[in-house]
Design a protein around this motif. Structure first.
Motif, PDB file in Angstrom:
ATOM      1  N   ALA B  33       0.840  -1.243  -0.205  1.00 54.72           N
ATOM      2  CA  ALA B  33      -0.041  -0.105  -0.190  1.00 54.72           C
ATOM      3  C   ALA B  33       0.797   1.280  -0.059  1.00 54.72           C
ATOM      4  N   GLU B  34       2.253   1.132   0.465  1.00 57.50           N
ATOM      5  CA  GLU B  34       3.148   2.213   0.461  1.00 57.50           C
ATOM      6  C   GLU B  34       3.582   2.361  -0.799  1.00 57.50           C
ATOM      7  N   ASP B  35       3.732   1.387  -1.742  1.00 59.75           N
ATOM      8  CA  ASP B  35       4.007   1.568  -3.317  1.00 59.75           C
ATOM      9  C   ASP B  35       3.071   1.976  -3.984  1.00 59.75           C
ATOM     10  N   PRO B  36       2.826   3.162  -4.657  1.00 63.69           N
ATOM     11  CA  PRO B  36       2.079   3.496  -5.660  1.00 63.69           C
ATOM     12  C   PRO B  36       2.059   2.689  -6.941  1.00 63.69           C
ATOM     13  N   ILE B  37       1.157   2.575  -7.476  1.00 63.28           N
ATOM     14  CA  ILE B  37       1.074   2.052  -8.974  1.00 63.28           C
ATOM     15  C   ILE B  37       1.414   3.067  -9.785  1.00 63.28           C
ATOM     16  N   LYS B  38       2.586   2.701 -10.552  1.00 57.00           N
ATOM     17  CA  LYS B  38       3.456   3.620 -11.309  1.00 57.00           C
ATOM     18  C   LYS B  38       2.843   3.585 -12.890  1.00 57.00           C
ATOM     19  N   ILE B  39       2.521   4.753 -13.405  1.00 55.84           N
ATOM     20  CA  ILE B  39       1.995   5.018 -14.791  1.00 55.84           C
ATOM     21  C   ILE B  39       2.950   5.933 -15.566  1.00 55.84           C
ATOM     22  N   CYS B  40       3.708   5.240 -16.418  1.00 49.33           N
ATOM     23  CA  CYS B  40       4.512   6.094 -17.339  1.00 49.33           C
ATOM     24  C   CYS B  40       3.913   6.842 -18.396  1.00 49.33           C
ATOM     25  N   VAL B  41       3.898   8.128 -18.535  1.00 54.64           N
ATOM     26  CA  VAL B  41       3.304   9.013 -19.405  1.00 54.64           C
ATOM     27  C   VAL B  41       4.413   9.782 -19.957  1.00 54.64           C
ATOM     28  N   ILE B  42       4.477   9.684 -21.481  1.00 53.15           N
ATOM     29  CA  ILE B  42       5.465  10.210 -22.292  1.00 53.15           C
ATOM     30  C   ILE B  42       4.673  11.284 -23.296  1.00 53.15           C
ATOM     31  N   ASP B  43       4.422  12.696 -22.740  1.00 47.61           N
ATOM     32  CA  ASP B  43       3.811  13.544 -23.719  1.00 47.61           C
ATOM     33  C   ASP B  43       4.622  14.652 -24.231  1.00 47.61           C
ATOM     34  N   ASP B  44       4.451  15.000 -25.329  1.00 50.45           N
ATOM     35  CA  ASP B  44       5.114  16.293 -25.758  1.00 50.45           C
ATOM     36  C   ASP B  44       4.841  17.547 -25.295  1.00 50.45           C
ATOM     37  N   HIS B  45       5.855  18.256 -24.270  1.00 46.46           N
ATOM     38  CA  HIS B  45       5.335  19.574 -23.892  1.00 46.46           C
ATOM     39  C   HIS B  45       6.200  20.458 -24.312  1.00 46.46           C
ATOM     40  N   SER B  46       6.919  20.076 -25.143  1.00 47.75           N
ATOM     41  CA  SER B  46       7.757  21.291 -26.121  1.00 47.75           C
ATOM     42  C   SER B  46       7.833  20.679 -27.518  1.00 47.75           C
ATOM     43  N   GLY B  47       8.390  21.558 -28.436  1.00 48.02           N
ATOM     44  CA  GLY B  47       8.202  21.163 -29.794  1.00 48.02           C
ATOM     45  C   GLY B  47       6.987  21.313 -30.409  1.00 48.02           C
ATOM     46  N   VAL B 105       7.559   0.842 -14.249  1.00 45.00           N
ATOM     47  CA  VAL B 105       6.311   1.118 -14.377  1.00 45.00           C
ATOM     48  C   VAL B 105       5.518   0.138 -14.500  1.00 45.00           C
ATOM     49  N   ASP B 106       4.207   0.089 -14.375  1.00 45.32           N
ATOM     50  CA  ASP B 106       3.232  -0.908 -14.442  1.00 45.32           C
ATOM     51  C   ASP B 106       2.469  -0.724 -15.932  1.00 45.32           C
ATOM     52  N   VAL B 107       2.506   0.271 -16.258  1.00 44.53           N
ATOM     53  CA  VAL B 107       1.958   0.799 -17.549  1.00 44.53           C
ATOM     54  C   VAL B 107       2.576   1.874 -18.408  1.00 44.53           C
ATOM     55  N   ILE B 108       2.343   1.762 -19.678  1.00 46.17           N
ATOM     56  CA  ILE B 108       3.115   2.810 -20.351  1.00 46.17           C
ATOM     57  C   ILE B 108       2.151   3.707 -21.292  1.00 46.17           C
ATOM     58  N   MET B 109       1.798   4.719 -21.029  1.00 45.34           N
ATOM     59  CA  MET B 109       1.083   5.722 -22.300  1.00 45.34           C
ATOM     60  C   MET B 109       1.597   6.406 -22.769  1.00 45.34           C
ATOM     61  N   ALA B 110       1.999   6.715 -24.108  1.00 43.78           N
ATOM     62  CA  ALA B 110       2.883   7.499 -24.766  1.00 43.78           C
ATOM     63  C   ALA B 110       2.740   7.901 -25.953  1.00 43.78           C
ATOM     64  N   GLY B 111       3.035   8.916 -26.566  1.00 43.17           N
ATOM     65  CA  GLY B 111       3.265   9.156 -28.138  1.00 43.17           C
ATOM     66  C   GLY B 111       2.078   9.665 -28.660  1.00 43.17           C
ATOM     67  N   ALA B 112       2.061  10.796 -29.369  1.00 46.99           N
ATOM     68  CA  ALA B 112       0.790  11.177 -29.782  1.00 46.99           C
ATOM     69  C   ALA B 112       0.909  10.679 -31.596  1.00 46.99           C
ATOM     70  N   THR B 113       1.987  11.302 -32.183  1.00 49.07           N
ATOM     71  CA  THR B 113       1.911  11.004 -33.674  1.00 49.07           C
ATOM     72  C   THR B 113       2.110   9.300 -33.930  1.00 49.07           C
ATOM     73  N   SER B 114       1.924   8.822 -34.956  1.00 51.55           N
ATOM     74  CA  SER B 114       1.781   7.697 -35.308  1.00 51.55           C
ATOM     75  C   SER B 114       3.453   6.869 -35.072  1.00 51.55           C
ATOM     76  N   SER B 115       4.347   7.990 -35.575  1.00 49.05           N
ATOM     77  CA  SER B 115       5.733   7.648 -35.507  1.00 49.05           C
ATOM     78  C   SER B 115       6.178   7.634 -33.981  1.00 49.05           C
ATOM     79  N   ALA B 116       5.653   8.529 -33.132  1.00 48.55           N
ATOM     80  CA  ALA B 116       6.355   8.467 -31.726  1.00 48.55           C
ATOM     81  C   ALA B 116       5.434   7.190 -31.189  1.00 48.55           C
ATOM     82  N   ARG B 117       4.297   6.976 -31.419  1.00 45.27           N
ATOM     83  CA  ARG B 117       3.466   5.681 -31.015  1.00 45.27           C
ATOM     84  C   ARG B 117       4.394   4.486 -31.175  1.00 45.27           C
ATOM     85  N   GLU B 118       4.820   4.440 -32.625  1.00 45.61           N
ATOM     86  CA  GLU B 118       5.335   3.189 -32.865  1.00 45.61           C
ATOM     87  C   GLU B 118       6.605   2.973 -31.981  1.00 45.61           C
ATOM     88  N   ALA B 119       7.466   4.035 -31.815  1.00 46.99           N
ATOM     89  CA  ALA B 119       8.809   4.115 -31.231  1.00 46.99           C
ATOM     90  C   ALA B 119       8.362   3.680 -29.654  1.00 46.99           C
TER      91      ALA B 119
END
Lengths: 296, 422
Positions: B33-47, B105-119
């Motif tokens: 319970a002390e360990d949180p469930i980790k969600i990896c988020v990779i979003d473009d905040h620049s560019g 992490v327990d799950v990855i949520m990343a990439g907006a464009t199809s190219s970033a998504r596939e990477a």
């Protein structure tokens, strides 16, 4: 009628391409020609001009004045940057590249942090006209004329004013100019200010037909860079004109006849060929030939 | 006669190991319970993509705040491990690796464009970590570890193009960003034209980062289409709209990316976007009470976000789907979680109910048609109802039984391949 409308369309696109290349490169080539410094933060000067233009426009200031304010603001920013950073890198092409690139990142990311991902676009003035079956924007033709006027004004400035004479002397031989009493460091500061002011003014003009955001300048930096390298720094006005006319022609023809991607590719190929044949740019090549002719 | 006084097993003794086990169980749960469930988020905040992708992060934040306030998942809090993808494909790949190897992490949520998504997706799948893509896309991906919340071509392109043909006529001009998403979407548009009696009179692929549209505007005018089909992506390509408007060359158009992601109708003064039609799952103006409540909730977390876009909704739905799956599985272990995700989950999304299709890992969702009017407000002109992600299923894809681990293209389907031009 078909051919007329085709020719008008092609000329319009040519003028449009020339305007974009000239506006994005004009400030950069002055700084490069005079100081041997490539200002990678030039796009950010355009961004500053665009931001000031948009803020001024929405503060109720007439659009024309807003664009001029954009130029002045970028010019002032440029002089501050010159005093703090550029001064230490005169004539050092590579170091100046790295330093100004860093500056470019700081400015664009700073704008992102302070103003967010976008600011309001400014409406495009003047409306449109129709030739044959195609319609065109008056404003895009207007900025072509302004770009040409800016080049002419630059030529007059270097040709007929005291500042112009001192600037050319400093460019030709800085040590000699200093010995003859020219305050070269002041000339450098003013030139850098002039270059960034023209960049900001161009940014303000283009802001009226495009999206404005923190990375606004980055869409113009590569083509500005290519235009300057092809033009060379030996003679600013000749170099700029030769560069935009040739690069613009090839890009327009390929874009019109094939597609945008091949338009960009054709422009880069031409730039490559020119640099291969004339490594210091067109203007330097022209100057050397003139010297050779005179020496004969 | 005395009774033996030795040890005699009794049911009472059984309590001891049970109690010990229970204590052990509780103590491990306490530690967990002390360990949180980790969600990896990779979003473009620049560019170039920061503008459209930043609202996505807000969707994650909104859902995570909501779930944590209600006590978390399996008694554990959710924690977002955030990285800026910087609109850079290679960086998505590196960051996905960092998420898995360093952050575990327990799950990855990343990439907006199809190219970033596939990477990013390739890294996740290779390491057997669950991956979510949370914005609209070109569809066709059938993979055990990959899940999708955004609308796909059968939900947006077939509906949108058929509507436009009926309203404006058969001739269309395609303008698409020159990379995976744009190209596949263009293929789907050809298929839609064939299916609904339309005709593609012109097609142009625009390099990413291109901002000069004089030639394109002239080409469109020459082709005289009844409407445009636009898949323009990234800050630079949006310049098409003010430039076409300045040239007086606007045509009615349909887009699966513009407005619902880039809120161009709010950023440009009229008339740049007038008569732009968008088939969407969610926009800030979505006319349902739950959508309005969602917008309010997200704004409470970040009042400075200029527009709550479709990506915000997709991100929000993805977190809730994962929370439901973890609760149902009773664990965050990957295979058990996938089994739970494939058990037929539904959720009250902001625009209406959504259902996670076990066979394809895509959502059934409500699709509406919006039109940008003369004042640049969004009007709602048609309701397509709930549309299932049916296309992959008709190709025989059933991820519950077989992992395909590939992307299907429209031409893999003989019914669509007959409309292939060239």
């Amino acid at each position: 009628m078909e051919t007329i409308s085709f020719i008008v369309g092609l000329l319009y696109q040519y003028a449009d391409t020339i305007a974009l290349l000239a506006l994005s490169a004009i400030g950069l080539i002055i700084i490069f020609g005079m100081m041997g410094v490539i200002n990678m933060a030039h796009g950010e000067m355009m961004m500053i001009g665009a931001y000031i233009t948009s803020f001024a426009h929405y503060a109720g200031i007439p659009t024309a004045l807003a664009v001029i304010l954009g130029g002045i603001g970028a010019g002032l920013a440029g002089m501050i940057i010159e005093r703090l950073v550029i001064r230490r890198f005169y004539g050092q092409l590579l170091s100046s590249l790295v330093a100004t690139w860093g500056l470019s990142l700081i400015l664009s990311q700073g704008a992102l942090l302070v103003f967010g991902q976008l600011i309001q676009s400014v409406p495009t003035p003047f409306g449109s006209f129709t030739v044959g079956e195609l319609s065109y924007s008056y404003y895009r033709m207007f900025i072509f004329l302004v770009a040409m006027a800016m080049i002419a004004g630059l030529w007059a400035l270097f040709r007929f004013t005291r500042f112009g004479v001192r600037a050319r002397a400093t460019m030709e031989n800085p040590r000699m100019a200093r010995a003859l009493g020219v305050d070269t460091s002041r000339v450098y500061a003013l030139t850098f200010g002039l270059g960034t002011m023209l960049g900001g003014f161009a940014g303000g003009l283009l802001a009226l037909t495009s999206t404005i955001g923190p990375f606004y300048g980055m869409t113009y930096t590569p083509q500005a860079f290519i235009t300057v390298v092809v033009g060379g720094g030996a003679e600013i006005v000749t170099g700029l004109l030769a560069s935009v006319l040739s690069l613009g022609a090839i890009k327009t023809i390929f874009m019109n006849q094939t597609n945008i991607l091949l338009g960009h590719v054709a422009m880069l190929v031409l730039a490559f060929v020119i640099i291969r044949l004339m490594p210091s740019g067109i203007s330097d090549w022209v100057e050397r030939r003139q010297v050779r002719v005179r020496e004969r | 006669m005395s009774r033996a006084t030795g040890f005699r097993p009794s049911w009472k003794w059984a309590v001891v190991p049970l109690a010990l086990a229970a204590a052990g169980l509780f103590s491990t749960t306490d530690a967990a319970a002390e360990d949180p469930i980790k969600i990896c988020v990779i979003d473009d905040h620049s560019g170039d993509f920061a503008l459209i992708v930043k609202p996505k992060t807000l969707g994650y934040e909104t859902a995570i705040a909501e779930i944590n306030e209600a006590g978390g998942v399996l008694g554990r809090q959710l924690e977002m491990v955030f990285y800026d993808g910087q609109s850079d494909v290679k960086r998505h790949q590196e960051l996905a690796q960092k998420c898995i190897l360093d952050d575990e992490v327990d799950v990855i949520m990343a990439g907006a464009t199809s190219s970033a998504r596939e990477a990013a997706r390739a890294v996740a799948v290779e390491n057997e970590v669950i991956y979510w893509h949370n914005n609209q896309g070109e569809g066709g991906i059938a993979d055990k570890y990959s899940f999708f919340t955004g609308p796909i071509p059968e939900q947006q392109i077939l509906t949108g193009v058929s509507y436009m043909i009926e309203k404006y006529g058969p001739k269309m001009y395609i303008l698409a960003a020159d990379y995976g998403f744009g190209q596949v979407s263009a293929l789907w548009t050809h298929a839609a034209a064939g299916l609904y009696g339309g005709e593609v009179v012109g097609e142009e692929f625009i390099p990413l980062g291109n901002s000069d549209f004089a030639a394109t505007i002239a080409n469109i005018q020459k082709a005289k289409p009844d409407f445009g089909v636009f898949y323009l992506v990234g800050g630079a390509q949006y310049n098409y709209y003010p430039q076409a408007a300045a040239a007086g060359a606007n045509i009615p158009a349909v887009s699966t990316v513009n407005v619902q992601q880039g809120y161009e109708h709010k950023r440009y003064p009229p008339p740049a976007l007038v008569d732009m039609y968008i088939p969407f799952a969610f926009v800030e103006e979505t006319p349902t009470d739950s959508a309005r409540a969602f917008v309010e909730k997200a704004r409470a977390i970040n009042p400075d976000e200029p527009y709550i876009n479709q990506m915000t909704r997709c991100a929000y739905v993805a977190i809730h789907m994962m929370a439901l799956a973890w609760e149902r599985a009773g664990t965050t272990e990957t295979q058990a979680t996938i089994a739970a995700l494939e058990s037929g989950l539904s959720f009250a999304a902001p625009e209406g109910p959504v259902f996670l299709d076990p066979a394809t890992h895509h959502l059934t969702m409500d699709i509406r048609m919006g039109r940008v009017n003369e004042n640049h407000d969004l009007e709602f002109v048609h309701d397509f109802g709930a549309i299932e992600p049916w296309w992959l299923r008709t190709l025989g894809v059933n991820l519950v039984r077989t992992d395909e681990a590939r992307q299907f293209l429209p031409w893999d389907d003989p019914r669509l391949a007959q409309y292939k031009t060239e």
